[in-house]
Design a protein around this motif. Structure first.
Motif, short mmCIF file in Angstrom:
data_model
loop_
_atom_site.label_atom_id
_atom_site.label_comp_id
_atom_site.label_asym_id
_atom_site.label_seq_id
_atom_site.Cartn_x
_atom_site.Cartn_y
_atom_site.Cartn_z
N SER A 46 0.86 -1.18 0.00
CA SER A 46 0.00 0.00 0.00
C SER A 46 0.90 1.22 0.00
CB SER A 46 -0.91 0.00 1.25
OG SER A 46 -0.11 -0.09 2.42
N GLY A 48 2.32 4.15 2.02
CA GLY A 48 2.51 4.48 3.42
C GLY A 48 2.04 5.89 3.74
N ASP A 54 4.66 0.87 1.42
CA ASP A 54 4.60 0.07 2.65
C ASP A 54 4.15 -1.33 2.25
OD1 ASP A 54 4.85 -0.51 5.28
OD2 ASP A 54 3.27 0.83 5.98
N ARG A 56 3.60 -5.71 3.77
CA ARG A 56 3.63 -6.66 4.89
C ARG A 56 3.05 -7.99 4.42
NH1 ARG A 56 0.53 -2.76 3.54
NH2 ARG A 56 0.92 -1.43 5.35
N THR A 74 -7.78 -8.49 9.27
CA THR A 74 -6.82 -7.64 9.98
C THR A 74 -7.48 -6.96 11.18
OG1 THR A 74 -5.06 -6.02 9.65
CG2 THR A 74 -7.19 -5.53 8.62
N THR A 78 -4.67 -1.24 12.77
CA THR A 78 -3.32 -1.32 12.19
C THR A 78 -3.08 -0.17 11.21
OG1 THR A 78 -4.06 -2.80 10.43
CG2 THR A 78 -3.12 -3.84 12.40
N LYS A 80 -1.99 -0.20 8.31
CA LYS A 80 -2.39 -0.47 6.94
C LYS A 80 -3.82 -0.02 6.67
CE LYS A 80 -2.01 -5.01 7.50
NZ LYS A 80 -2.11 -4.96 8.98
N CYS A 81 -4.69 -0.10 7.69
CA CYS A 81 -6.09 0.31 7.50
C CYS A 81 -6.17 1.82 7.27
CB CYS A 81 -6.95 -0.12 8.69
SG CYS A 81 -7.19 -1.91 8.73
N GLU A 83 -3.80 3.59 6.06
CA GLU A 83 -3.20 3.82 4.74
C GLU A 83 -4.21 3.54 3.62
OE1 GLU A 83 1.25 2.34 6.20
OE2 GLU A 83 0.27 1.36 4.51
N ALA A 90 -3.83 -0.72 -3.96
CA ALA A 90 -3.00 -1.70 -3.26
C ALA A 90 -2.58 -2.80 -4.22
CB ALA A 90 -3.79 -2.29 -2.08
#
Ligand SMILES: Cc1cc2nc3c(=O)[nH]c(=O)nc-3n(C[C@H](O)[C@H](O)[C@H](O)COP(=O)(O)O)c2cc1C
Length: 200
Positions: A46, A48, A54, A56, A74, A78, A80-81, A83, A90
């Motif tokens: 994704s 960042g 970013d 993972r 998830t 976090t 990532k959410c 982001e 993504a």
């Protein structure tokens, strides 16, 4: 006998673009339930918060070829959410080291926290997975030492649980071999699939 990292033969089947797509879809579908499959543990990329990349490792929890969607579970807290809320574009990457195959998917992510997608995913989540969503403080917080496993309060875990649904519009297959490398790109636009071989 050592296994060559450069197999002579392509992974079973893919000789045509149709075969390649079927090969990838079959493995992604199987990866959801096959713990030994490399397709089960893709890397989710994704943008960042700082504008840079970013990425993972995640578990592939669902895959629907007909919808072109991949599901990831998830914790909504976090990074990532945040982001993906800011920029839903993504990508997913799978590397199958045994077959020298790389698969990349590009798409748009939606977050599901309280709808039927989230409820269906939560219903399939066992107590062993719930602990992942019950941490205090939130994932990413700085702590003085590695924490113990949290007590899994299902209600608390549910409150933090979210599903990332990646709808993808492009897919790339790359296979490296001693005979030559194969690269194929698939793009869906306006209801049409455009498939091409590419120079690797
Ligand atoms: C094998 C493995 C599987 C993982 N599966 C997930 C997953 O399914 N969902 C998830 O949110 N994080 C998963 N993680 C943790 C992520 O890689 C990442 O560290 C975490 O989600 C925080 O990412 P973020 O700070 O970018 O949001 C997994 C990590 C490993 C090593």
């Amino acid at each position: 006998m050592t296994t060559s990292p450069w197999p002579d033969e392509p992974p079973p089947c893919p000789r045509t673009l149709d075969d390649v797509l079927a090969y990838v879809f079959t493995r992604l579908t199987a990866g959801v339930s096959d713990r030994a499959s490399p397709y089960r543990l893709p890397v989710l990329a994704s943008q960042g918060a700082d504008g840079g990349p970013d990425l993972r490792t995640v578990v592939l929890r669902g895959f629907a070829a007909h919808e072109r969607t991949a599901l990831i579970h998830t914790d909504r807290r976090t990074p990532k959410c945040a982001e993906l809320r800011a920029n839903p574009r993504a990508a997913l990457l799978v590397h199958d080291a045994a077959s020298n195959v790389q698969v990349r998917l590009w798409g748009t992510a939606t977050l599901h926290e309280n709808d039927e997608i989230a409820e269906a995913a939560w219903a399939a989540t066992g107590p062993g997975q719930m602990v992942n969503y019950a941490t205090q403080p939130a994932p990413g917080a700085f702590v003085p030492s590695p924490p113990a496993l949290p007590e899994a309060s299902p209600a608390q875990a549910r409150a933090n649980f979210a599903v990332v649904r990646l709808g993808f519009h492009a897919l790339e297959f790359l296979w490296l071999s001693r005979r030559g490398h194969w690269r194929a790109r698939f793009e869906w636009a306006g209801g049409q699939l455009i498939a091409n071989w590419q120079m690797p």
